[in-house]
Design an enzyme around this catalytic site. Structure first.
Site, short mmCIF file in Angstrom:
data_model
loop_
_atom_site.label_atom_id
_atom_site.label_comp_id
_atom_site.label_asym_id
_atom_site.label_seq_id
_atom_site.Cartn_x
_atom_site.Cartn_y
_atom_site.Cartn_z
N HIS A 14 -22.55 27.69 66.38
CA HIS A 14 -21.68 27.42 67.03
C HIS A 14 -22.89 27.27 68.41
O HIS A 14 -23.49 27.91 69.36
CB HIS A 14 -20.70 28.01 67.02
CG HIS A 14 -19.55 27.91 68.36
ND1 HIS A 14 -18.69 27.05 68.15
CD2 HIS A 14 -19.58 27.86 70.04
CE1 HIS A 14 -17.85 26.62 69.85
NE2 HIS A 14 -18.49 27.09 70.20
N CYS A 15 -22.55 25.67 69.18
CA CYS A 15 -23.78 25.56 70.18
C CYS A 15 -22.87 24.84 71.08
O CYS A 15 -21.53 24.29 71.91
CB CYS A 15 -23.72 24.40 69.89
SG CYS A 15 -25.34 23.26 71.33
N ILE A 16 -23.17 26.35 72.34
CA ILE A 16 -22.46 26.21 73.95
C ILE A 16 -22.69 25.16 74.81
O ILE A 16 -21.49 24.62 75.73
CB ILE A 16 -22.99 27.37 74.61
CG1 ILE A 16 -23.70 27.06 75.24
CG2 ILE A 16 -21.48 28.42 73.94
CD1 ILE A 16 -24.21 28.51 75.92
N ASN A 63 -18.33 23.04 70.94
CA ASN A 63 -18.35 23.04 69.41
C ASN A 63 -19.24 23.16 67.95
O ASN A 63 -20.60 23.94 68.85
CB ASN A 63 -18.53 21.07 69.27
CG ASN A 63 -17.18 20.99 68.18
OD1 ASN A 63 -17.26 21.70 67.10
ND2 ASN A 63 -17.14 19.38 67.42
#
Length: 292
Positions: free
Chosen positions: A134-136, A140
């Protein structure tokens, strides 16, 4: 199927602001002060950098808005499938002595079975197909359907940063040689801010790109890499040889992730491969009949 709600978070706003600043500084400061914006070299560099920045922005938007891969509510594993036991192989890996270890994968939080390589994201509160992380910075998950967009974005971002960094250095040298006194304070501020932004960003994105090239060549996700470290230790402890379940060889790994057409590997419009519910495995290669 519900659509992903897109929210502009602080990290996303920071990325957009950085893209806008680097584009403005590169076109209207670095190129203009070095070559002159309307000279032939200036127009050529401006056109090339604008094209790279456009692709970078486009792929970044795709990575944000595209659903990374939702497990269908109707998904149920085929218990009669001869490869069914490979479902939980993500934790145990494949060894030469026991290549079919594993059980069905069930998500207690989502209350349904999980396909191979799917994981539950605590932030998105659902299972994601072939979840990498999960990439801030895109608000998403990076998963099956948007991994290529994420990969291409990082690739073009590195190219854009290197191009901008070269133009920045050239502009600084040019201004030093000319020994211009006008706007010295404002130019110096732009140069200092740009150096503090572009060079660390180039290093960080370069490391990230190198990491994902490594993962792609081995057909791993970030989650699978860390699970594989423990699986390899357990295999070696038991005197066995660990094989990553989905490692098909470097070229096959590339085509399974980026697509079969080499010319489209860095094309931002080409999509993902397959449904994300099942993937070819190294076990398939181990058990396929000989051509002789």
């Amino acid at each position: 199927m519900s659509k992903k709600k897109c929210k502009v978070t602080l990290p996303v706003a920071m990325v957009v602001s950085a893209i806008c600043y680097i584009y403005y500084a590169t076109i209207f400061v670095f190129i203009d002060r070095w070559f002159g914006l309307f000279s032939s070299p200036g127009l050529m560099n401006a056109a090339v950098f604008t094209a790279i920045a456009t692709i970078c922005t486009f792929t970044y938007a795709i990575a944000i808005v595209r659903d990374p891969g939702r497990v269908p509510s109707s998904f149920t594993p085929d218990i009669e499938d001869s490869h069914n036991s490979i479902q939980e192989v993500k934790r145990k890996g494949i060894t030469w002595s026991d290549s079919k270890s594993g059980d069905l994968r069930y998500c207690q939080k989502c209350s349904h079975y999980k396909p191979p390589r799917a994981h539950h994201c605590r932030v998105c509160k659902r299972c994601v197909l072939r979840m990498d992380h999960h990439c801030i910075w895109i608000n998403n998950c990076v998963g099956h359907t948007n991994y290529k967009a994420f990969f291409v974005f990082v690739l073009y971002a590195v190219i854009a940063c290197i191009h901008s960094g070269v133009l920045l250095l050239g502009s600084i040298v040019s201004d030093t040689v000319k020994d211009e006194q006008q706007n010295e304070g404002s130019s110096r501020t732009v140069y200092v801010v740009s150096c503090l932004l572009i060079f660390p960003l180039t290093i960080a994105l370069g490391v990230l790109l190198g990491w994902h090239i490594y993962l792609t060549l081995r057909n791993k996700t970030t989650i699978e890499y860390y699970e594989g470290v423990r699986a390899m230790w357990l295999a070696e402890k038991g005197g066995e040889v660990y094989i990553h379940p989905y490692d098909l060889g470097a070229f096959d790994n590339l085509t399974s992730v980026l697509g079969p057409n080499v010319l489209r590997w860095i094309c931002p419009t080409s999509g993902h491969i397959g449904s994300g519910l099942r993937f070819p495995t190294a076990y398939d290669k181990l058990t396929e009949p000989s051509s002789e």
